[in-house]
Design an enzyme around this catalytic site. Sequence first.
Site, mmCIF file in Angstrom:
data_model
loop_
_atom_site.group_PDB
_atom_site.id
_atom_site.type_symbol
_atom_site.label_atom_id
_atom_site.label_comp_id
_atom_site.label_asym_id
_atom_site.label_seq_id
_atom_site.Cartn_x
_atom_site.Cartn_y
_atom_site.Cartn_z
ATOM 1 N N HIS A 1 0.854 -1.179 0.000
ATOM 2 C CA HIS A 1 0.000 0.000 0.000
ATOM 3 C C HIS A 1 0.889 1.227 0.000
ATOM 4 O O HIS A 1 1.228 1.772 1.045
ATOM 5 C CB HIS A 1 -0.927 -0.026 1.231
ATOM 6 C CG HIS A 1 -1.937 1.071 1.254
ATOM 7 N ND1 HIS A 1 -3.115 0.988 1.966
ATOM 8 C CD2 HIS A 1 -1.958 2.283 0.659
ATOM 9 C CE1 HIS A 1 -3.806 2.090 1.806
ATOM 10 N NE2 HIS A 1 -3.111 2.920 1.019
ATOM 11 N N HIS B 1 1.367 4.731 -2.684
ATOM 12 C CA HIS B 1 1.004 5.430 -3.914
ATOM 13 C C HIS B 1 2.298 6.037 -4.445
ATOM 14 O O HIS B 1 2.933 6.842 -3.745
ATOM 15 C CB HIS B 1 -0.013 6.532 -3.611
ATOM 16 C CG HIS B 1 -1.262 6.008 -2.941
ATOM 17 N ND1 HIS B 1 -2.442 5.797 -3.621
ATOM 18 C CD2 HIS B 1 -1.510 5.629 -1.657
ATOM 19 C CE1 HIS B 1 -3.356 5.321 -2.789
ATOM 20 N NE2 HIS B 1 -2.817 5.213 -1.584
ATOM 21 N N HIS C 1 -9.557 0.913 -1.416
ATOM 22 C CA HIS C 1 -9.482 1.629 -0.147
ATOM 23 C C HIS C 1 -10.878 1.613 0.483
ATOM 24 O O HIS C 1 -11.869 1.900 -0.196
ATOM 25 C CB HIS C 1 -9.089 3.092 -0.369
ATOM 26 C CG HIS C 1 -7.623 3.314 -0.613
ATOM 27 N ND1 HIS C 1 -6.921 2.670 -1.588
ATOM 28 C CD2 HIS C 1 -6.743 4.151 0.001
ATOM 29 C CE1 HIS C 1 -5.658 3.081 -1.559
ATOM 30 N NE2 HIS C 1 -5.521 3.986 -0.602
ATOM 31 N N GLU D 1 -11.107 3.922 5.824
ATOM 32 C CA GLU D 1 -10.013 4.800 6.266
ATOM 33 C C GLU D 1 -10.664 5.925 7.079
ATOM 34 O O GLU D 1 -10.535 5.970 8.301
ATOM 35 C CB GLU D 1 -9.244 5.338 5.048
ATOM 36 C CG GLU D 1 -8.087 6.271 5.406
ATOM 37 C CD GLU D 1 -7.402 6.859 4.164
ATOM 38 O OE1 GLU D 1 -7.964 6.808 3.049
ATOM 39 O OE2 GLU D 1 -6.288 7.414 4.336
ATOM 40 N N ASP E 1 1.797 7.107 1.690
ATOM 41 C CA ASP E 1 2.364 8.246 0.944
ATOM 42 C C ASP E 1 3.584 8.734 1.714
ATOM 43 O O ASP E 1 3.514 9.729 2.463
ATOM 44 C CB ASP E 1 1.317 9.353 0.818
ATOM 45 C CG ASP E 1 0.086 8.868 0.077
ATOM 46 O OD1 ASP E 1 0.145 8.737 -1.153
ATOM 47 O OD2 ASP E 1 -0.930 8.584 0.741
HETATM 48 N N1 ADE Z 1 -4.449 8.584 -2.395
HETATM 49 C C1 ADE Z 1 -3.208 8.679 -1.909
HETATM 50 N N2 ADE Z 1 -3.207 8.419 -0.597
HETATM 51 C C2 ADE Z 1 -4.479 8.128 -0.238
HETATM 52 C C3 ADE Z 1 -5.113 7.751 0.964
HETATM 53 N N3 ADE Z 1 -4.461 7.626 2.118
HETATM 54 N N4 ADE Z 1 -6.444 7.538 0.943
HETATM 55 C C4 ADE Z 1 -7.134 7.669 -0.198
HETATM 56 N N5 ADE Z 1 -6.574 8.010 -1.354
HETATM 57 C C5 ADE Z 1 -5.259 8.231 -1.393
HETATM 58 ZN ZN ZN Z 2 -3.709 4.729 0.213
#
Ligand code: ADE
Ligand code: ZN
Length: 367
Positions: free
Chosen positions: A19, A21, A214, A217, A302
């Site tokens: 996970h 990006h 996703h 969250e 990220d």
């Molecule tokens: N795109 C990049 N990071 C993300 C995240 N934590 N949740 C949803 N979309 C994303």
């Molecule tokens: Zn993500």
Amino acid sequence: MCQTALHPFLEALPKCEHHMHIEGSLEPELLFELAAKNGIALPAPSAGEGGDPAYASIDALRKRYEAFTGLDDFLGYYYIAMSALVDAADFERLGLAYFRKAAAQNVRHAEVFFDPQAHSVRGVKLSTVVEGIQAARERAERELGITSVLIMCVLRHLPPAEGVALFEEARDAGYFSGMLGGIGLDSSEKPFPPALWTELYGAAKAAGVRRTAHAGEEGPAQYIVDSLDMLDAQRIDHGLRSVLAGDERVTEALLERLVEQKIMLTLCPLSNVRLRCLESVRDFPLRKLLDRGVRFSINSDDPAYFGGYILENYCALQDAFGLSVREWESIAKGAVMGSWCSDRRKAEIFMEIEAVAGEWSVGLGDQ
Ligand code: ADE
Ligand code: ZN
């Protein structure tokens, strides 16, 4: 770096990441450099209309990244930053920068998301993005020994029909027969429920394409249930709400299902804290995940935005929970088992994990 005796072991432990990006690994230094190279205007560093003092310097931007108020606040910066990525060489550079950092932290297999719609709105073609990242993946495997899978994400704040059109473009270009290993769903979670994406996920399933999404969250646990029921998602990115106290009627049955069907949650503790899904890493439900036998992996999401790569996430958990070598070995093996790589590759990484854990459990007396 964590403050425990296990730090060198955590560094050495062979890791799988599922996970992250790739655009979320765009560090401020590279962002400013690529924006200058490509003549891309970032917001003016003034406080007025359209300006943002965060863009005054690399340090100011980093400081701003420490103060996100939630997912959408972060996404605003994420989409602005990726406007600096223009040609295939930019994507290759971005990818290589990530793979080099990952290799230095002993990542052995990485499954990487990208967001083509955030590039096509700026006139950057899908082929440019895929080919640039593919070049980085090939070099990573050749030069660093990291295998990888590239997962194409659809942005849930855009119309579902555009996501279907993107999927068809990628499928018709033959990308799912080698370069792309699955689809995902990301961006703002609320108010974009899984029910909006049944056509996309149905088309992916019909084409034999792997599916993750996703869910849970910022959104409710019901989004996780619906991603499994309506989208037939094979794993869940974040899925945090399935393990937090909340609506126990939903979460108890969901937890049992996750365990029984071995559905992996790809969890991201530092991201959860920066985006205020959790107050602190100590609130991360690590003990519950372990006690209940949920399959999960620990990931960076990220890394350029949330204070660290995969090792920093492992370290933050170690500082908070003080796990043993054997517990980390079992987390690392669970991550291998949930990976979308060949059985042969899984067996290789398994053996590497056993060798490192064996060595350190003797040295550390299995602390
Ligand atoms: N795109 C990049 N990071 C993300 C995240 N934590 N949740 C949803 N979309 C994303
Ligand atoms: Zn993500």
